[in-house]
Design a protein around this motif. Sequence first.
Motif, PDB file in Angstrom:
ATOM      1  N   ILE A   1       0.837  -1.205   0.000  1.00 50.82           N
ATOM      2  CA  ILE A   1       0.000   0.000   0.000  1.00 50.82           C
ATOM      3  C   ILE A   1       0.869   1.251   0.000  1.00 50.82           C
ATOM      4  O   ILE A   1       0.625   2.199  -0.760  1.00 50.82           O
ATOM      5  N   ALA A   2       1.891   1.273   0.863  1.00 46.26           N
ATOM      6  CA  ALA A   2       2.773   2.438   0.932  1.00 46.26           C
ATOM      7  C   ALA A   2       3.451   2.695  -0.415  1.00 46.26           C
ATOM      8  O   ALA A   2       3.553   3.852  -0.865  1.00 46.26           O
ATOM      9  N   ALA A   3       3.914   1.638  -1.068  1.00 48.25           N
ATOM     10  CA  ALA A   3       4.555   1.799  -2.374  1.00 48.25           C
ATOM     11  C   ALA A   3       3.553   2.253  -3.427  1.00 48.25           C
ATOM     12  O   ALA A   3       3.880   3.051  -4.315  1.00 48.25           O
ATOM     13  N   THR A   4       2.321   1.748  -3.331  1.00 50.77           N
ATOM     14  CA  THR A   4       1.269   2.157  -4.265  1.00 50.77           C
ATOM     15  C   THR A   4       0.947   3.634  -4.091  1.00 50.77           C
ATOM     16  O   THR A   4       0.758   4.364  -5.079  1.00 50.77           O
ATOM     17  N   ILE A   5       0.881   4.094  -2.862  1.00 49.04           N
ATOM     18  CA  ILE A   5       0.622   5.515  -2.611  1.00 49.04           C
ATOM     19  C   ILE A   5       1.747   6.374  -3.172  1.00 49.04           C
ATOM     20  O   ILE A   5       1.502   7.416  -3.799  1.00 49.04           O
ATOM     21  N   ARG A   6       2.985   5.935  -2.985  1.00 45.68           N
ATOM     22  CA  ARG A   6       4.109   6.663  -3.582  1.00 45.68           C
ATOM     23  C   ARG A   6       3.936   6.770  -5.093  1.00 45.68           C
ATOM     24  O   ARG A   6       4.127   7.838  -5.689  1.00 45.68           O
TER      25      ARG A   6
END
Length: 505
Positions: free
Chosen positions: A440-445
């Motif tokens: 999720i964190a990488a997707t948000i980035r």
Amino acid sequence: MAIQATFIADPVLISSPSRISIRGWEQRIGSFVLKTRPGHLRLSNGGGVRARASLNADLKAVGIPHQWYNVVADLSVKPPPPLHPKTFEPVKPEDLSPLFPDELIKQEASTDKFIDIPEEVLDIYSLWRPTPLIRAKRLEKLLDTPARIYYKYEGGSPAGSHKPNTAVPQVFYNAQQGIKNVVTETGAGQWGSSLAFACSLFGLDCEVWQVRASYDQKPYRRLMMETWGAKVHPSPSSITETGRRILQMDPSSPGSLGIAISEAVEVAAKNADTKYCLGSVLNHVLLHQTVIGEECIKQMEAIGETPDVIIGCTGGGSNFAGLSFPFIREKLDGKINPVIKAVEPAACPSLTKGVYAYDYGDTAGMTPLMKMHTLGHDFIPDPIHAGGLRYHGMAPLISHVYELGFMEAMAIPQIECFRGAIQFARSEGLIPAPEPTHAIAATIREALHCKETGEAKVILMAMCGHGHFDLKSYEKYLQGKMVDLSFDEEKIRASMDKVPQVTRN
């Protein structure tokens, strides 16, 4: 026979809560099977748009694959073989027979492109498969991004994660061979609960060594395993020679997956009626997980989308492989060209900081040597909340694919991951397990980068499980008590000094 059903649905979301089914009907198309148990043809409630769905038109989008895909068959450079821990020669089938049933040993070394899924396994898969592909429209709106974000959600299985995709066939093959007992390790408890669930269906006894840090953090995962009939021990334990040795050196050891593997393997090796099951890392485990990607390819085709970026979290690597390997096949065939990203915790960064070398899969050096990205087999990471990602090495097959350049890797600290999880939960409604918070964190980035550039990329994310038994982790974050733990360079150097020196052409 054309059969139609009318319901409120958002037509771009495939396989979520709304259901239609016709009892007693089954059809195969290509490599997919559709059975008419409830939940096989599902469209997600989301946009309040009235849609008419033809059953015949949606077969390819929602069918359960009846074959697993083996990426080894499509690699021009084959992965290095596992080696015997004492002779350093390539392992033979008889070397593995004390641990695994014959069929899994065959699958581990197979170069066949597709392997049939047994009907008995398909029948159990149908309890929760196919799993939803959902567009995260509310997250897109929150981030104000032109990107289109989709996630393949595996949290609807009985154990709440992707792990039953391999637990069920592993237990099935053991039962076929007349095995009565299986043993395993588990970190966060998703694998242990999945194996306990599968054993309850096939009547096998199950014994689990759970990493002490997770055993203490996640009591309800232990209770899940016990509810399905498993016996659970904190690892390191006083039951095995390995555990006693570790406790003698460090009575307060938080444990590691490597230690827990050693304990389970020790018990399996000493008892002829007992086999060992592994929830990640090995080729046959990654093979079983490819039902995720095979379904997802058809679901995306049905809505006319092609992923530009594919993102998944990695510990041992099975859920990432399960989603990405079928897409890598399509990439190798020249049909698509997505960027594929593996995301790992900054406190246990085997792909981004580890060394690509032969190393043991366990702490005690009882397993075969595997060529993988490793931090050293006796590396004990700090007890981050994503217990399932605290493994010293990466799956050899993922490591090999990474070395061939077919994917990228990145590491993210846990506070950023949980910040993203809160954004996801408060927009999409689902509370993720700590492991997929990394994706999720990488997707948000990626989505925020698209906001800066104006690119309307299609981002596909692996959502491998829910966090209903991980709320202690969220409590830590919400109370401001979570800290970013990072790997200790000195600790890694000390651990890498113990990696065996193996040179092969």
